[in-house]
Write a protein that holds these residues in place. Structure first.
Motif, PDB file in Angstrom:
ATOM      1  N   GLY A  64      18.985  11.944   6.196  1.00 49.46           N
ATOM      2  CA  GLY A  64      17.584  11.712   6.496  1.00 49.46           C
ATOM      3  C   GLY A  64      17.341  11.432   7.966  1.00 49.46           C
ATOM      4  N   ASP A  65      16.450  10.467   8.273  1.00 50.23           N
ATOM      5  CA  ASP A  65      16.105  10.196   9.672  1.00 50.23           C
ATOM      6  C   ASP A  65      17.020   9.164  10.318  1.00 50.23           C
ATOM      7  N   LEU A  66      17.990   8.673   9.614  1.00 50.50           N
ATOM      8  CA  LEU A  66      19.030   7.781  10.137  1.00 50.50           C
ATOM      9  C   LEU A  66      18.492   6.424  10.574  1.00 50.50           C
ATOM     10  N   SER A  67      17.325   6.029  10.097  1.00 48.33           N
ATOM     11  CA  SER A  67      16.791   4.724  10.483  1.00 48.33           C
ATOM     12  C   SER A  67      17.401   3.584   9.687  1.00 48.33           C
ATOM     13  N   GLN A  68      18.079   3.908   8.599  1.00 45.75           N
ATOM     14  CA  GLN A  68      18.657   2.896   7.737  1.00 45.75           C
ATOM     15  C   GLN A  68      20.186   2.989   7.750  1.00 45.75           C
ATOM     16  N   PRO A  69      20.866   1.885   7.389  1.00 44.30           N
ATOM     17  CA  PRO A  69      22.324   1.947   7.257  1.00 44.30           C
ATOM     18  C   PRO A  69      22.735   2.964   6.207  1.00 44.30           C
ATOM     19  N   LEU A  70      23.899   3.568   6.431  1.00 43.34           N
ATOM     20  CA  LEU A  70      24.461   4.553   5.512  1.00 43.34           C
ATOM     21  C   LEU A  70      25.834   4.083   5.053  1.00 43.34           C
ATOM     22  N   ASN A  76      30.293  -4.260   6.238  1.00 42.79           N
ATOM     23  CA  ASN A  76      29.993  -4.502   4.823  1.00 42.79           C
ATOM     24  C   ASN A  76      30.028  -3.218   4.002  1.00 42.79           C
ATOM     25  N   GLY A  77      30.781  -2.217   4.499  1.00 40.76           N
ATOM     26  CA  GLY A  77      30.821  -0.926   3.819  1.00 40.76           C
ATOM     27  C   GLY A  77      29.703   0.007   4.226  1.00 40.76           C
ATOM     28  N   MET A  78      28.903  -0.398   5.213  1.00 43.04           N
ATOM     29  CA  MET A  78      27.799   0.422   5.707  1.00 43.04           C
ATOM     30  C   MET A  78      27.948   0.590   7.223  1.00 43.04           C
ATOM     31  N   PHE A  79      27.224   1.579   7.770  1.00 43.44           N
ATOM     32  CA  PHE A  79      27.176   1.745   9.216  1.00 43.44           C
ATOM     33  C   PHE A  79      25.781   2.149   9.636  1.00 43.44           C
ATOM     34  N   LEU A  80      25.494   1.915  10.914  1.00 44.84           N
ATOM     35  CA  LEU A  80      24.188   2.246  11.473  1.00 44.84           C
ATOM     36  C   LEU A  80      24.401   3.029  12.754  1.00 44.84           C
ATOM     37  N   ASN A  81      23.812   4.211  12.836  1.00 40.27           N
ATOM     38  CA  ASN A  81      23.932   5.041  14.032  1.00 40.27           C
ATOM     39  C   ASN A  81      23.343   4.353  15.252  1.00 40.27           C
ATOM     40  N   SER A  99       0.836  -1.188   0.000  1.00 42.49           N
ATOM     41  CA  SER A  99       0.000   0.000   0.000  1.00 42.49           C
ATOM     42  C   SER A  99       0.870   1.238   0.000  1.00 42.49           C
ATOM     43  N   ALA A 100       0.256   2.381  -0.238  1.00 40.64           N
ATOM     44  CA  ALA A 100       1.003   3.645  -0.295  1.00 40.64           C
ATOM     45  C   ALA A 100       1.606   3.993   1.057  1.00 40.64           C
ATOM     46  N   LYS A 101       0.982   3.537   2.153  1.00 47.55           N
ATOM     47  CA  LYS A 101       1.497   3.821   3.489  1.00 47.55           C
ATOM     48  C   LYS A 101       1.668   2.500   4.251  1.00 47.55           C
ATOM     49  N   PRO A 102       2.730   1.746   3.895  1.00 48.14           N
ATOM     50  CA  PRO A 102       2.919   0.449   4.542  1.00 48.14           C
ATOM     51  C   PRO A 102       3.322   0.605   5.994  1.00 48.14           C
ATOM     52  N   CYS A 103       3.119  -0.461   6.771  1.00 42.87           N
ATOM     53  CA  CYS A 103       3.642  -0.462   8.127  1.00 42.87           C
ATOM     54  C   CYS A 103       5.156  -0.417   8.068  1.00 42.87           C
ATOM     55  N   PRO A 104       5.798   0.322   8.957  1.00 39.06           N
ATOM     56  CA  PRO A 104       7.255   0.409   8.904  1.00 39.06           C
ATOM     57  C   PRO A 104       7.891  -0.947   9.137  1.00 39.06           C
ATOM     58  N   PRO A 105       8.932  -1.280   8.356  1.00 33.55           N
ATOM     59  CA  PRO A 105       9.620  -2.558   8.552  1.00 33.55           C
ATOM     60  C   PRO A 105      10.426  -2.529   9.839  1.00 33.55           C
ATOM     61  N   PRO A 106      10.826  -3.683  10.338  1.00 32.23           N
ATOM     62  CA  PRO A 106      11.710  -3.699  11.509  1.00 32.23           C
ATOM     63  C   PRO A 106      12.987  -2.926  11.210  1.00 32.23           C
ATOM     64  N   LEU A 107      13.493  -2.215  12.225  1.00 31.89           N
ATOM     65  CA  LEU A 107      14.721  -1.461  12.023  1.00 31.89           C
ATOM     66  C   LEU A 107      15.893  -2.402  11.793  1.00 31.89           C
ATOM     67  N   PRO A 108      16.854  -1.994  10.964  1.00 31.45           N
ATOM     68  CA  PRO A 108      18.040  -2.823  10.742  1.00 31.45           C
ATOM     69  C   PRO A 108      18.767  -3.082  12.061  1.00 31.45           C
ATOM     70  N   GLN A 109      19.486  -4.201  12.088  1.00 28.43           N
ATOM     71  CA  GLN A 109      20.174  -4.604  13.295  1.00 28.43           C
ATOM     72  C   GLN A 109      21.646  -4.202  13.259  1.00 28.43           C
ATOM     73  N   HIS A 110      22.185  -3.850  14.420  1.00 29.88           N
ATOM     74  CA  HIS A 110      23.595  -3.540  14.541  1.00 29.88           C
ATOM     75  C   HIS A 110      24.425  -4.815  14.560  1.00 29.88           C
ATOM     76  N   ASN A 111      25.698  -4.660  14.226  1.00 28.20           N
ATOM     77  CA  ASN A 111      26.661  -5.663  14.631  1.00 28.20           C
ATOM     78  C   ASN A 111      26.819  -5.584  16.146  1.00 28.20           C
ATOM     79  N   HIS A 112      27.405  -6.616  16.732  1.00 35.87           N
ATOM     80  CA  HIS A 112      27.542  -6.631  18.183  1.00 35.87           C
ATOM     81  C   HIS A 112      28.974  -6.941  18.561  1.00 35.87           C
ATOM     82  N   GLY A 113      29.453  -6.210  19.568  1.00 32.93           N
ATOM     83  CA  GLY A 113      30.825  -6.341  20.016  1.00 32.93           C
ATOM     84  C   GLY A 113      31.018  -7.513  20.959  1.00 32.93           C
ATOM     85  N   VAL A 114      32.154  -7.513  21.637  1.00 38.34           N
ATOM     86  CA  VAL A 114      32.540  -8.652  22.464  1.00 38.34           C
ATOM     87  C   VAL A 114      31.576  -8.892  23.621  1.00 38.34           C
ATOM     88  N   GLU A 115      30.862  -7.888  24.061  1.00 42.50           N
ATOM     89  CA  GLU A 115      29.888  -8.040  25.145  1.00 42.50           C
ATOM     90  C   GLU A 115      28.457  -7.917  24.631  1.00 42.50           C
TER      91      GLU A 115
END
Length: 535
Positions: free
Chosen positions: A331-337, A51-56, A26-42
Motif C-alpha cells: 500500500g502507501d507504506l504509512s503503517q508498520p508492516l 516487535n516483528g514489524m518494521f516502518l519504512n 466519520s466516513a472520512k476521518p482526519c488522518p491519525p499521527p504517523l507511527p513512530q520509528h525506533n531510534h538508534g544510538v544517535e
C-alpha cells in the motif's frame, strides 16, 4: 515460506494496511499521527521496530536506485553515488532491515555515476556502472571482485555508449546479457567485461493511460530474475521526479530472454496516487527473496515534505499468485508492516555518523564531491584528527567532504583548527550552485546563502580554532560557534530555510548533505564530529 508463517504474515499485513475506524468516527476521518520509528544510538530512525514489524524507510537518507543481491544467507545492496568519491558504497544485511556499509567499491573518478547493477556470476561479483565523465557522453563501465569486501578492480570501459540503468541477466542459453534503458539489451562476453554483439530493442513497455500525470514515459531501471521457468523483467516508467504521481513499477515475463514479453496484468505494481501519501515518486524496484522464503520489492521514493533528503530506500512485501505473477502488498507504506524473518541472534544495530576520526571512513561515511584529485591526496588521518588540505577559493569551487543525514531534524558539531591562510567551514551542500553555511578565517566568520557569500551577514571574529554547530530543524537552519571548546556558544544572527533545495528546483537527483570544506592556502584539522537526530 511455510503455510503457518504465510497465514500469520497475511493476517499481520491486513491489520497493518487497514486500521479500523474508531466507534462513531466519520466516513472520512482526519488522518491519525504517523507511527513512530525506533531510534538508534544517535536518535536516528531505525526501520526495525523490534516487535516483528518494521516502518519504512529501510535505509534513510539519500540512497536512490537500490540494487540488491541475495548471496546465500547474506544480502548486499548499493545505490547511485553520483559525484561522490570514494563511491559505490556496498551495504550488508542478514534480514533486509538492519544494514551496515562494507566498502566503497569505486575510487577512480569516472564522472557522475547513476543507477547501477550489483550481481554475482559464478564466484565473482560485478557492478555495472553508467557514468558521465566530464566533457564526454554517457559510458558503461564494469568493476569486479572475488570478495565482496574487495579489492575491486579498476573500471573497465565496455564501449557501450549512451545507455543508463544496466541490468544483468543470464539467458536460457547460458549467455550473459545487459539490459539498459529503452528497454534494450546487448549480449556480453562470457567474462562479463565487454559486449559481444549489437545493442537491440528488447521490450516495448506497458503504457499507462495518457491522462495520468507523470513526468515522462522514460522506461528505465530494468531488473531481471529467473523463477519457475520465466524470466521476469521489472521496469520503472513515468519519470523519477517531477509530479509525485509519475514514477511507478511495472513488470513483464517471458519464457525466453529474447521475448516475447507478456505485460503483467497487475501493472502498475507500485505507484504514488496522491500528494497525501507519505512517500512520493515510488519506483526503480528489484525483487528479492528474503529470509523465510518471503519475497520483497525494494525501491526508492521521496519522503513527503522532505525532498531535501533525496530518494530513500523503501521495501514492501509481494505475493506470488497461482498464475505465476506477483502483486505488491504494502500500500502507501504509512503503517508498520510485518518484518522479514530475522536470523537467530542477529541485530546489526545502527550505523553511527559521529566520527572521532580515529579510523579511515573515507568512502564508508565520507566522500568528496566532484574531487579534482584522489581522496588520499587531500585527506590524512592522525591522532584522532583528519587533516584536510585546502582546495579552490571557496565553497563554489572546492570539493567538500560530505556525508548523508538521515533525519527530519538533526544537529552536527565539529572542531576546526585552521592553519595558514585557509578558510574552512560547514555547509548544507546540494551542489556548487546550491548550498548554505558558514566559513571561518583568521579574521572573520563568513555567511553563505543561496550559493554565494553575503558580506553584510559576516561577523568580525577571528576563528582559527572553533567548534561549530549546525542545526537543521525541519528545514530551518541555525548556526552556533564556540571558541572555548563548547563551554559557551554564540548563535549566528542569520538563519536559513532550505526546504526548496532539492532536485525539482536544481536538478541532478541529489540531496542536501552535511559538508566540511577547506579552501584558500593551508589546511584544517577536523576533530570530534558528532551527529544527533532531534525529536
Amino acid at each position: 515460506m511455510n503455510p503457518t508463517r504465510r497465514t500469520l504474515f497475511k493476517a499481520a499485513l491486513a491489520g497493518a494496511a487497514t486500521p479500523a475506524l474508531a466507534a462513531g468516527a466519520s466516513a472520512k476521518p482526519c488522518p491519525p499521527p504517523l507511527p513512530q520509528h525506533n531510534h538508534g544510538v544517535e536518535g536516528q530512525r531505525v526501520a526495525d521496530l523490534g516487535n516483528g514489524m518494521f516502518l519504512n524507510p529501510i535505509v534513510s537518507g539519500d540512497h536512490p536506485d537500490p540494487t540488491i543481491l541475495k548471496d546465500g544467507d547474506d544480502y548486499y545492496m548499493t545505490f547511485s553515488s553520483f559525484n561522490a568519491y570514494p563511491g559505490i558504497v556496498i551495504w550488508h544485511s542478514k534480514d533486509l532491515l538492519n544494514w551496515t556499509p562494507v566498502t566503497a567499491a569505486l575510487t577512480q573518478n569516472i564522472g557522475t555515476v547513476w543507477a547501477l547493477d550489483l550481481c554475482k556470476h559464478g564466484d565473482r561479483y560485478y557492478v555495472y556502472i553508467p557514468a558521465l565523465p566530464p566533457g564526454k557522453g554517457w559510458g558503461t563501465y564494469v568493476i569486479w571482485a572475488d570478495d565482496i569486501a574487495g579489492p575491486w578492480s579498476d573500471p573497465v570501459d565496455m564501449k557501450l555508449d549512451n545507455c543508463i540503468d544496466p541490468g544483468h541477466a543470464v539467458g536460457e542459453d547460458g549467455k550473459r546479457y545487459l539490459f539498459v534503458n529503452g528497454i534494450r539489451k546487448v549480449r556480453l562476453t562470457d567474462d562479463g567485461l565487454a559486449t559481444d554483439g549489437e545493442l537491440e530493442p528488447a521490450y516495448s513497455p506497458w503504457r499507462y493511460p495518457e491522462h495520468w500525470i507523470t513526468e515522462n514515459f522514460a522506461p528505465e531501471g530494468p531488473k531481471l530474475l529467473y523463477r519457475n521457468g520465466y524470466h521476469y523483467l521489472v521496469t520503472a516508467v513515468g519519470g523519477t521526479a517531477g509530479p509525485v504521481t509519475g514514477h511507478m513499477v511495472i513488470a513483464a515475463r517471458s519464457r525466453s530472454i529474447h521475448g516475447p514479453w507478456e505485460h503483467c496484468p497487475h501493472n502498475p505494481l507500485v505507484r504514488t496516487l496522491s500528494e497525501d501519501e507519505p512517500w512520493w515518486s515510488r519506483g526503480h524496484a528489484t525483487l528479492v527473496e528474503g529470509p523465510g522464503e518471503q519475497w520483497w520489492m525494494v525501491y526508492h521514493g521521496y519522503e513527503n515534505g522532505y525532498r531535501t533528503l533525496g530518494r530513500q530506500t523503501l521495501m514492501e512485501p509481494i505475493e506470488w499468485t497461482d498464475d505465476g505473477w506477483f502483486k505488491a502488498l504494502g500500500g502507501d507504506l504509512s503503517q508498520p508492516l510485518p518484518a522479514p524473518q530475522k536470523p537467530a541472534n542477529y541485530n546489526s544495530g545502527t550505523f553511527a555518523l559521529s566520527d572521532d576520526f580515529s579510523e579511515n571512513k573515507l568512502g564508508i561515511q565520507w566522500s568528496f564531491d566532484s574531487p579534482k584529485v584522489a581522496a588520499e591526496q587531500r585527506a590524512r588521518y592522525g591522532d584522532k584528527r583528519l587533516l584536510l588540505t585546502a582546495d579552490g577559493n571557496g565553497p563554489a569551487d572546492t570539493s567538500p567532504l560530505t556525508c548523508f543525514p538521515a533525519d527530519h531534524a538533526y544537529q552536527v558539531e565539529v572542531n576546526l583548527d585552521i592553519e595558514d591562510d585557509a578558510e574552512a567551514g560547514i555547509l548544507l551542500f546540494y551542489n556548487h550552485k546550491a548550498y548554505v553555511g558558514l566559513g571561518f578565517t583568521k579574521d572573520v566568520v563568513k555567511n553563505y546563502q543561496y550559493a554565494e557569500e553575503h558580506p553584510w551577514a559576516a561577523v568580525q571574529i577571528p576563528s582559527r580554532s572553533v567548534r561549530v554547530r549546525l542545526i537543521n530543524d525541519k528545514h530551518v537552519v541555525t548556526y552556533q560557534y564556540s571558541h572555548d571548546g563548547g563551554k559557551s556558544w554564540r548563535t549566528h544572527p542569520t538563519r536559513m530555510e532550505v526546504s526548496g533545495i532539492h532536485h525539482n528546483v536544481f536538478g541532478g537527483f541529489l540531496s542536501l548533505r552535511v559538508a566540511l570544506y577547506c579552501s584558500g592556502e593551508g589546511q584544517v584539522a577536523l576533530s570530534d564530529f558528532t551527529y544527533r537526530a532531534l525529536s
